[in-house]
Design a protein around this motif. Structure first.
Motif, PDB file in Angstrom:
ATOM      1  N   ASN A  33       0.846  -1.191   0.000  1.00  0.00           N
ATOM      2  CA  ASN A  33       0.000   0.000   0.000  1.00  0.00           C
ATOM      3  C   ASN A  33       0.881   1.240   0.000  1.00  0.00           C
ATOM      4  O   ASN A  33       1.922   1.259   0.655  1.00  0.00           O
ATOM      5  CB  ASN A  33      -0.895   0.032   1.243  1.00  0.00           C
ATOM      6  N   ILE A  34       0.427   2.261  -0.725  1.00  0.00           N
ATOM      7  CA  ILE A  34       1.148   3.524  -0.787  1.00  0.00           C
ATOM      8  C   ILE A  34       0.140   4.643  -0.573  1.00  0.00           C
ATOM      9  O   ILE A  34      -0.938   4.638  -1.185  1.00  0.00           O
ATOM     10  CB  ILE A  34       1.862   3.728  -2.135  1.00  0.00           C
ATOM     11  N   HIS A  35       0.483   5.576   0.311  1.00  0.00           N
ATOM     12  CA  HIS A  35      -0.368   6.741   0.554  1.00  0.00           C
ATOM     13  C   HIS A  35       0.477   7.993   0.421  1.00  0.00           C
ATOM     14  O   HIS A  35       1.670   7.974   0.692  1.00  0.00           O
ATOM     15  CB  HIS A  35      -1.031   6.657   1.929  1.00  0.00           C
ATOM     16  N   LEU A  36      -0.167   9.083   0.004  1.00  0.00           N
ATOM     17  CA  LEU A  36       0.555  10.289  -0.365  1.00  0.00           C
ATOM     18  C   LEU A  36       0.014  11.527   0.330  1.00  0.00           C
ATOM     19  O   LEU A  36      -1.195  11.779   0.308  1.00  0.00           O
ATOM     20  CB  LEU A  36       0.441  10.492  -1.877  1.00  0.00           C
ATOM     21  N   ALA A  37       0.936  12.295   0.925  1.00  0.00           N
ATOM     22  CA  ALA A  37       0.617  13.651   1.353  1.00  0.00           C
ATOM     23  C   ALA A  37       0.917  14.526   0.146  1.00  0.00           C
ATOM     24  O   ALA A  37       2.070  14.827  -0.150  1.00  0.00           O
ATOM     25  CB  ALA A  37       1.458  14.056   2.553  1.00  0.00           C
ATOM     26  N   GLY A  38      -0.122  14.850  -0.610  1.00  0.00           N
ATOM     27  CA  GLY A  38       0.025  15.651  -1.819  1.00  0.00           C
ATOM     28  C   GLY A  38      -0.102  17.125  -1.500  1.00  0.00           C
ATOM     29  O   GLY A  38      -1.071  17.550  -0.858  1.00  0.00           O
ATOM     30  N   PHE A  39       0.880  17.910  -1.947  1.00  0.00           N
ATOM     31  CA  PHE A  39       0.902  19.344  -1.662  1.00  0.00           C
ATOM     32  C   PHE A  39       0.533  20.144  -2.899  1.00  0.00           C
ATOM     33  O   PHE A  39       1.073  19.922  -3.986  1.00  0.00           O
ATOM     34  CB  PHE A  39       2.292  19.777  -1.195  1.00  0.00           C
ATOM     35  N   VAL A  40      -0.391  21.089  -2.708  1.00  0.00           N
ATOM     36  CA  VAL A  40      -0.696  22.125  -3.698  1.00  0.00           C
ATOM     37  C   VAL A  40      -0.285  23.414  -3.007  1.00  0.00           C
ATOM     38  O   VAL A  40      -0.985  23.892  -2.101  1.00  0.00           O
ATOM     39  CB  VAL A  40      -2.195  22.137  -4.088  1.00  0.00           C
ATOM     40  N   GLY A  41       0.884  23.906  -3.358  1.00  0.00           N
ATOM     41  CA  GLY A  41       1.456  25.025  -2.604  1.00  0.00           C
ATOM     42  C   GLY A  41       1.761  24.559  -1.195  1.00  0.00           C
ATOM     43  O   GLY A  41       2.448  23.560  -1.000  1.00  0.00           O
ATOM     44  N   GLN A  42       1.207  25.256  -0.214  1.00  0.00           N
ATOM     45  CA  GLN A  42       1.414  24.889   1.192  1.00  0.00           C
ATOM     46  C   GLN A  42       0.264  24.055   1.756  1.00  0.00           C
ATOM     47  O   GLN A  42       0.274  23.716   2.943  1.00  0.00           O
ATOM     48  CB  GLN A  42       1.597  26.163   2.034  1.00  0.00           C
ATOM     49  N   ARG A  43      -0.720  23.749   0.937  1.00  0.00           N
ATOM     50  CA  ARG A  43      -1.880  22.990   1.406  1.00  0.00           C
ATOM     51  C   ARG A  43      -1.760  21.515   1.023  1.00  0.00           C
ATOM     52  O   ARG A  43      -1.087  21.167   0.059  1.00  0.00           O
ATOM     53  CB  ARG A  43      -3.162  23.596   0.851  1.00  0.00           C
ATOM     54  N   ILE A  44      -2.442  20.670   1.779  1.00  0.00           N
ATOM     55  CA  ILE A  44      -2.389  19.215   1.609  1.00  0.00           C
ATOM     56  C   ILE A  44      -3.736  18.714   1.094  1.00  0.00           C
ATOM     57  O   ILE A  44      -4.797  19.126   1.586  1.00  0.00           O
ATOM     58  CB  ILE A  44      -2.043  18.527   2.939  1.00  0.00           C
ATOM     59  N   VAL A  45      -3.693  17.812   0.127  1.00  0.00           N
ATOM     60  CA  VAL A  45      -4.898  17.223  -0.451  1.00  0.00           C
ATOM     61  C   VAL A  45      -5.446  16.162   0.506  1.00  0.00           C
ATOM     62  O   VAL A  45      -4.744  15.203   0.854  1.00  0.00           O
ATOM     63  CB  VAL A  45      -4.603  16.574  -1.822  1.00  0.00           C
ATOM     64  N   LEU A  46      -6.681  16.350   0.933  1.00  0.00           N
ATOM     65  CA  LEU A  46      -7.389  15.371   1.748  1.00  0.00           C
ATOM     66  C   LEU A  46      -8.620  14.895   0.998  1.00  0.00           C
ATOM     67  O   LEU A  46      -9.241  15.666   0.254  1.00  0.00           O
ATOM     68  CB  LEU A  46      -7.840  15.978   3.082  1.00  0.00           C
ATOM     69  N   CYS A  47      -8.969  13.652   1.211  1.00  0.00           N
ATOM     70  CA  CYS A  47     -10.165  13.073   0.609  1.00  0.00           C
ATOM     71  C   CYS A  47     -11.091  12.619   1.732  1.00  0.00           C
ATOM     72  O   CYS A  47     -10.640  12.244   2.812  1.00  0.00           O
ATOM     73  CB  CYS A  47      -9.793  11.864  -0.251  1.00  0.00           C
ATOM     74  N   ALA A  79       7.591   4.177   6.438  1.00  0.00           N
ATOM     75  CA  ALA A  79       6.687   3.055   6.184  1.00  0.00           C
ATOM     76  C   ALA A  79       6.263   2.423   7.498  1.00  0.00           C
ATOM     77  O   ALA A  79       7.008   2.435   8.480  1.00  0.00           O
ATOM     78  CB  ALA A  79       7.365   2.014   5.302  1.00  0.00           C
ATOM     79  N   HIS A  80       5.061   1.880   7.481  1.00  0.00           N
ATOM     80  CA  HIS A  80       4.631   1.001   8.559  1.00  0.00           C
ATOM     81  C   HIS A  80       4.998  -0.413   8.115  1.00  0.00           C
ATOM     82  O   HIS A  80       4.521  -0.888   7.081  1.00  0.00           O
ATOM     83  CB  HIS A  80       3.127   1.115   8.815  1.00  0.00           C
ATOM     84  N   PRO A 109       3.495 -13.302   5.641  1.00  0.00           N
ATOM     85  CA  PRO A 109       2.710 -12.441   6.523  1.00  0.00           C
ATOM     86  C   PRO A 109       3.288 -11.027   6.668  1.00  0.00           C
ATOM     87  O   PRO A 109       2.641 -10.156   7.230  1.00  0.00           O
ATOM     88  CB  PRO A 109       2.757 -13.168   7.859  1.00  0.00           C
ATOM     89  N   GLU A 110       4.530 -10.789   6.181  1.00  0.00           N
ATOM     90  CA  GLU A 110       5.110  -9.457   6.288  1.00  0.00           C
ATOM     91  C   GLU A 110       4.735  -8.608   5.089  1.00  0.00           C
ATOM     92  O   GLU A 110       4.645  -9.110   3.966  1.00  0.00           O
ATOM     93  CB  GLU A 110       6.634  -9.540   6.383  1.00  0.00           C
ATOM     94  N   LYS A 111       4.522  -7.322   5.352  1.00  0.00           N
ATOM     95  CA  LYS A 111       4.260  -6.359   4.294  1.00  0.00           C
ATOM     96  C   LYS A 111       4.556  -4.963   4.816  1.00  0.00           C
ATOM     97  O   LYS A 111       4.854  -4.797   5.994  1.00  0.00           O
ATOM     98  CB  LYS A 111       2.833  -6.467   3.785  1.00  0.00           C
ATOM     99  N   ALA A 112       4.466  -3.979   3.938  1.00  0.00           N
ATOM    100  CA  ALA A 112       4.757  -2.602   4.344  1.00  0.00           C
ATOM    101  C   ALA A 112       3.784  -1.641   3.680  1.00  0.00           C
ATOM    102  O   ALA A 112       3.398  -1.836   2.529  1.00  0.00           O
ATOM    103  CB  ALA A 112       6.194  -2.233   3.975  1.00  0.00           C
ATOM    104  N   TRP A 113       3.398  -0.618   4.437  1.00  0.00           N
ATOM    105  CA  TRP A 113       2.605   0.501   3.941  1.00  0.00           C
ATOM    106  C   TRP A 113       3.546   1.684   3.807  1.00  0.00           C
ATOM    107  O   TRP A 113       4.092   2.157   4.808  1.00  0.00           O
ATOM    108  CB  TRP A 113       1.496   0.849   4.924  1.00  0.00           C
ATOM    109  N   LEU A 114       3.732   2.148   2.599  1.00  0.00           N
ATOM    110  CA  LEU A 114       4.663   3.231   2.316  1.00  0.00           C
ATOM    111  C   LEU A 114       3.930   4.571   2.367  1.00  0.00           C
ATOM    112  O   LEU A 114       2.814   4.696   1.859  1.00  0.00           O
ATOM    113  CB  LEU A 114       5.272   3.014   0.927  1.00  0.00           C
ATOM    114  N   TRP A 115       4.573   5.561   2.977  1.00  0.00           N
ATOM    115  CA  TRP A 115       4.043   6.924   3.071  1.00  0.00           C
ATOM    116  C   TRP A 115       4.978   7.841   2.296  1.00  0.00           C
ATOM    117  O   TRP A 115       6.187   7.826   2.517  1.00  0.00           O
ATOM    118  CB  TRP A 115       3.945   7.367   4.523  1.00  0.00           C
ATOM    119  N   CYS A 116       4.415   8.638   1.376  1.00  0.00           N
ATOM    120  CA  CYS A 116       5.201   9.526   0.516  1.00  0.00           C
ATOM    121  C   CYS A 116       4.604  10.922   0.538  1.00  0.00           C
ATOM    122  O   CYS A 116       3.492  11.137   1.017  1.00  0.00           O
ATOM    123  CB  CYS A 116       5.175   9.017  -0.930  1.00  0.00           C
ATOM    124  N   SER A 117       5.350  11.860  -0.039  1.00  0.00           N
ATOM    125  CA  SER A 117       4.830  13.204  -0.273  1.00  0.00           C
ATOM    126  C   SER A 117       5.285  13.647  -1.652  1.00  0.00           C
ATOM    127  O   SER A 117       6.263  13.121  -2.199  1.00  0.00           O
ATOM    128  CB  SER A 117       5.301  14.192   0.801  1.00  0.00           C
TER     129      SER A 117
END
Length: 172
Positions: free
Chosen positions: A35-49, A94-95, A112-120
């Motif tokens: 799994n991959i999740h992203l802190a997406g930046f538009v200028g100084q703001r972050i995209v939330l869903c 990553a978690h 049973p091992e896996k990782a959740w990656l966090w990016c920006s």
């Protein structure tokens, strides 16, 4: 445990997935990233869903078979935020997870091992979320100031404000 971010680095139990998780800035092996999740930046703001079931979240999700990390991020951004990358993908951490389930969530995933990656990354909103039938049904996309993003995400997951702080730091 990191003293400045004890909630983020504390061992966690994600009951919904039968996972024991621990955050680290150590890179996971690519083949463990499910799994991959992203802190997406538009200028100084972050995209939330926001969807009606889970509330506010960072765009991202499960890798498809044979999909690269970049391809997954691009697909998930379009599906959940109607956005696209405009800058370099930066890895935050990553978690690292261990599942107690008898089989992987999807047959192509490691177990049973896996990782959740966090990016920006820097992104731009180019349209509406595509909301595929098999994904979250996003009802709102918001460009939030950092403090607002931390408050909205932190209301559901106590370690998320620390993750957002790391995302901001990754831009420096």
């Amino acid at each position: 445990m990191q003293i400045d971010r004890p909630l983020l680095y504390a061992p966690q139990r994600w009951e919904w997935g039968g996972l024991d998780a621990r955050f680290s800035t150590a890179a996971p092996a690519d083949e463990l990233v499910t799994n991959i999740h992203l802190a997406g930046f538009v200028g100084q703001r972050i995209v939330l869903c926001r969807d009606e079931r889970y509330g506010w979240f960072l765009p991202g999700g499960t890798r498809e078979p044979g999909e690269s990390i970049g391809e997954c991020v691009a697909r998930e951004l379009a599906e959940e935020a109607g956005a696209r990358l405009t800058g370099e993908l930066r890895w935050i951490g990553a978690h690292h997870c261990v599942s107690d389930r008898p089989a992987p969530y999807r047959p192509h995933q490691p177990h049973p091992e896996k990782a959740w990656l966090w990016c920006s990354a820097d992104v731009e909103i180019v349209g509406d979320p595509s909301n595929p039938d098999d994904g979250e049904q996003v009802v709102e996309v918001r460009l939030a100031e950092v403090a607002e993003a931390q408050a909205l995400l932190g209301a559901q997951t106590d370690w998320m404000p620390d993750l957002i702080a790391l995302a901001v730091e990754s831009r420096d």
